[in-house]
Design a protein around this motif. Structure first.
Motif, PDB file in Angstrom:
ATOM      1  N   UNK A 186     -15.210 -52.782-139.779  1.00 25.62           N
ATOM      2  CA  UNK A 186     -15.854 -51.485-139.616  1.00 25.62           C
ATOM      3  C   UNK A 186     -15.090 -50.695-138.582  1.00 25.62           C
ATOM      4  N   UNK A 187     -15.619 -49.547-138.210  1.00 24.32           N
ATOM      5  CA  UNK A 187     -14.948 -48.718-137.212  1.00 24.32           C
ATOM      6  C   UNK A 187     -14.818 -49.456-135.887  1.00 24.32           C
ATOM      7  N   UNK A 188     -15.772 -50.335-135.608  1.00 29.47           N
ATOM      8  CA  UNK A 188     -15.730 -51.110-134.368  1.00 29.47           C
ATOM      9  C   UNK A 188     -14.476 -51.980-134.313  1.00 29.47           C
ATOM     10  N   UNK A 189     -14.049 -52.493-135.471  1.00 27.75           N
ATOM     11  CA  UNK A 189     -12.825 -53.295-135.535  1.00 27.75           C
ATOM     12  C   UNK A 189     -11.627 -52.473-135.084  1.00 27.75           C
ATOM     13  N   UNK A 190     -11.555 -51.228-135.533  1.00 25.61           N
ATOM     14  CA  UNK A 190     -10.448 -50.361-135.126  1.00 25.61           C
ATOM     15  C   UNK A 190     -10.500 -50.070-133.635  1.00 25.61           C
ATOM     16  N   UNK A 191     -11.708 -49.866-133.103  1.00 24.89           N
ATOM     17  CA  UNK A 191     -11.847 -49.605-131.671  1.00 24.89           C
ATOM     18  C   UNK A 191     -11.303 -50.777-130.856  1.00 24.89           C
ATOM     19  N   UNK A 192     -11.550 -52.006-131.327  1.00 23.85           N
ATOM     20  CA  UNK A 192     -10.984 -53.174-130.650  1.00 23.85           C
ATOM     21  C   UNK A 192      -9.460 -53.171-130.740  1.00 23.85           C
ATOM     22  N   UNK A 193      -8.945 -52.886-131.922  1.00 19.43           N
ATOM     23  CA  UNK A 193      -7.502 -52.993-132.157  1.00 19.43           C
ATOM     24  C   UNK A 193      -6.689 -51.923-131.444  1.00 19.43           C
ATOM     25  N   UNK A 194      -7.318 -50.830-131.048  1.00 22.39           N
ATOM     26  CA  UNK A 194      -6.558 -49.794-130.326  1.00 22.39           C
ATOM     27  C   UNK A 194      -6.103 -50.289-128.961  1.00 22.39           C
ATOM     28  N   UNK A 195      -6.604 -51.457-128.535  1.00 20.22           N
ATOM     29  CA  UNK A 195      -6.176 -52.053-127.268  1.00 20.22           C
ATOM     30  C   UNK A 195      -4.857 -52.811-127.393  1.00 20.22           C
ATOM     31  N   UNK A 196      -4.322 -52.928-128.602  1.00 13.48           N
ATOM     32  CA  UNK A 196      -3.067 -53.655-128.794  1.00 13.48           C
ATOM     33  C   UNK A 196      -1.893 -52.876-128.209  1.00 13.48           C
ATOM     34  N   UNK A 197      -0.822 -53.586-127.928  1.00 13.14           N
ATOM     35  CA  UNK A 197       0.358 -52.949-127.355  1.00 13.14           C
ATOM     36  C   UNK A 197       1.059 -52.073-128.391  1.00 13.14           C
ATOM     37  N   UNK A 198       1.697 -51.026-127.903  1.00 15.49           N
ATOM     38  CA  UNK A 198       2.410 -50.108-128.792  1.00 15.49           C
ATOM     39  C   UNK A 198       3.504 -50.851-129.555  1.00 15.49           C
ATOM     40  N   UNK A 199       3.593 -50.584-130.848  1.00 12.58           N
ATOM     41  CA  UNK A 199       4.648 -51.180-131.653  1.00 12.58           C
ATOM     42  C   UNK A 199       4.272 -52.480-132.322  1.00 12.58           C
ATOM     43  N   UNK A 200       3.148 -53.062-131.985  1.00 14.00           N
ATOM     44  CA  UNK A 200       2.718 -54.311-132.606  1.00 14.00           C
ATOM     45  C   UNK A 200       2.257 -54.019-134.033  1.00 14.00           C
ATOM     46  N   UNK A 201       2.733 -54.811-134.984  1.00 13.81           N
ATOM     47  CA  UNK A 201       2.354 -54.645-136.388  1.00 13.81           C
ATOM     48  C   UNK A 201       1.005 -55.323-136.635  1.00 13.81           C
ATOM     49  N   UNK A 202       0.074 -54.588-137.266  1.00 10.21           N
ATOM     50  CA  UNK A 202      -1.274 -55.113-137.486  1.00 10.21           C
ATOM     51  C   UNK A 202      -1.606 -55.074-138.976  1.00 10.21           C
ATOM     52  N   UNK A 203      -2.092 -56.203-139.495  1.00 10.05           N
ATOM     53  CA  UNK A 203      -2.593 -56.245-140.865  1.00 10.05           C
ATOM     54  C   UNK A 203      -4.022 -56.760-140.836  1.00 10.05           C
ATOM     55  N   UNK A 204      -4.928 -55.998-141.462  1.00 11.40           N
ATOM     56  CA  UNK A 204      -6.309 -56.430-141.646  1.00 11.40           C
ATOM     57  C   UNK A 204      -6.457 -56.980-143.053  1.00 11.40           C
ATOM     58  N   UNK A 205      -6.862 -58.234-143.157  1.00 13.50           N
ATOM     59  CA  UNK A 205      -7.149 -58.832-144.455  1.00 13.50           C
ATOM     60  C   UNK A 205      -8.660 -58.833-144.630  1.00 13.50           C
ATOM     61  N   UNK A 206      -9.159 -58.103-145.634  1.00 10.84           N
ATOM     62  CA  UNK A 206     -10.601 -57.959-145.778  1.00 10.84           C
ATOM     63  C   UNK A 206     -10.957 -57.491-147.180  1.00 10.84           C
ATOM     64  N   UNK A 207     -12.163 -57.868-147.616  1.00  9.59           N
ATOM     65  CA  UNK A 207     -12.717 -57.292-148.839  1.00  9.59           C
ATOM     66  C   UNK A 207     -13.702 -56.178-148.505  1.00  9.59           C
ATOM     67  N   UNK A 208     -13.849 -55.893-147.181  1.00  9.81           N
ATOM     68  CA  UNK A 208     -14.608 -54.728-146.688  1.00  9.81           C
ATOM     69  C   UNK A 208     -16.014 -54.663-147.284  1.00  9.81           C
ATOM     70  N   UNK A 209     -16.808 -55.698-147.007  1.00 10.08           N
ATOM     71  CA  UNK A 209     -18.175 -55.744-147.517  1.00 10.08           C
ATOM     72  C   UNK A 209     -19.149 -55.577-146.356  1.00 10.08           C
ATOM     73  N   UNK A 210     -20.432 -55.496-146.655  1.00  8.35           N
ATOM     74  CA  UNK A 210     -21.443 -55.379-145.609  1.00  8.35           C
ATOM     75  C   UNK A 210     -21.946 -53.956-145.458  1.00  8.35           C
ATOM     76  N   UNK A 211     -22.941 -53.782-144.578  1.00  9.19           N
ATOM     77  CA  UNK A 211     -23.592 -52.474-144.411  1.00  9.19           C
ATOM     78  C   UNK A 211     -22.743 -51.467-143.658  1.00  9.19           C
TER      79      UNK A 211
END
Length: 284
Positions: free
Chosen positions: A199-224
């Motif tokens: 969810x959006x909360x996941x992105x809020x957590x990930x914005x703490x990563x260092x610049x230039x780090x490659x990020x892949x989210x593996x998900x079927x994006x289910x739930x409320x």
């Protein structure tokens, strides 16, 4: 006297209708006024403002400000404030950020309950915005979504039963939000997250990563609270240094895995399988 006492402890039901009815526009801000908020929190106006005064360093000028006599008269002339009666004092106005800050300083069982209800009500209002996003500009939508999510993370500690989770990390209990942010900051090259309930909360957590780090989210994006394309797109515009792509889990992996700097991890075979999956398409 007994009647005054009863009024002070009367529990006000927090609803979207109440929030809208008690919200005014002043100096370009949407604000709520001290006497309305005091009533919601079960305080007298005097005691409420004393708590604010005792914590004045927390309320920047865009969080709270005192109305001028002209502003008070303007609101009165619009019949928005009939409950003021003959009061001559100049009330304090609180913006959305100021209201969230109030949640961290007002104490007592009723204050905690009302804070939780306010958070939930703001969440519902945010969901309404998402459902009607074609009526709202994308930049405004991102701002509202990010502010709501960030603020919920900041004030969720007021009650451990309200969405907040606690983990044992580095030999001490920490909030899950702090733990995730700390973990993501450690990555030097890549972050792979396997989680079907993003969810959006996941992105809020990930914005703490260092610049230039490659990020892949593996998900079927289910739930409320599934992530929507407009949220993801605008997040990427707002944080261009956070490089995120998404792929499906294909219904194979369900638990949450966080793999930092793939290639030296024991989970490498799991990630190798996931990397073959198709791109995840978010709902609009």
């Amino acid at each position: 006297m007994e009647e005054d006492k009863k009024e002070e402890i009367e529990i006000v039901k927090v609803t979207e209708e109440l929030i809208k009815a008690k919200t005014y526009e002043v100096r370009g801000y949407k604000v709520m006024l001290d006497f309305d908020l005091a009533k919601i929190y079960g305080y007298s106006t005097k005691a409420f403002n004393q708590q604010v005064k005792n914590n004045s360093e927390r309320f920047a000028s865009d969080f709270a400000f005192k109305l001028t006599k002209e502003e008070v008269n303007n609101l009165r002339s619009k019949n928005l404030t009939s409950s003021w009666g003959g009061s001559r004092y100049l009330p304090n106005a609180f913006t959305e950020q100021g209201i969230y800050m109030l949640m961290t300083i007002l104490k007592g069982d009723l204050a905690v309950k009302q804070s939780i209800d306010l958070v939930r009500t703001f969440k519902k209002m945010k969901d309404y915005i998402l459902e009607n996003r074609e009526l709202i500009g994308q930049r405004k939508l991102l701002q509202l979504s990010m502010e709501t999510t960030n603020n919920r993370i900041e004030i969720s500690k007021i009650n451990s039963d309200d969405d907040e989770k606690w983990l044992m990390y580095n030999a001490k209990f920490s909030s899950a939000d702090e733990v995730y942010a700390s973990i993501y900051r450690q990555a030097k090259v890549s972050i792979y997250v396997v989680d079907n309930y993003i969810g959006l909360r996941t992105l809020v957590h990930l914005k703490n990563s260092q610049s230039g780090v490659s990020i892949i989210l593996f998900s079927d994006n289910v739930g409320n609270n599934k992530l929507h394309n407009i949220e993801f797109t605008d997040f990427c515009k707002e944080y261009p240094n956070v490089k995120i792509s998404m792929q499906k889990t294909g219904g194979i992996f369900h638990d949450r895995f966080i793999v930092l700097d793939y290639g030296i991890s024991k989970y490498a075979p799991v990630i190798a399988t996931l990397l073959k999956n198709p791109t995840l398409i978010l709902p609009r």
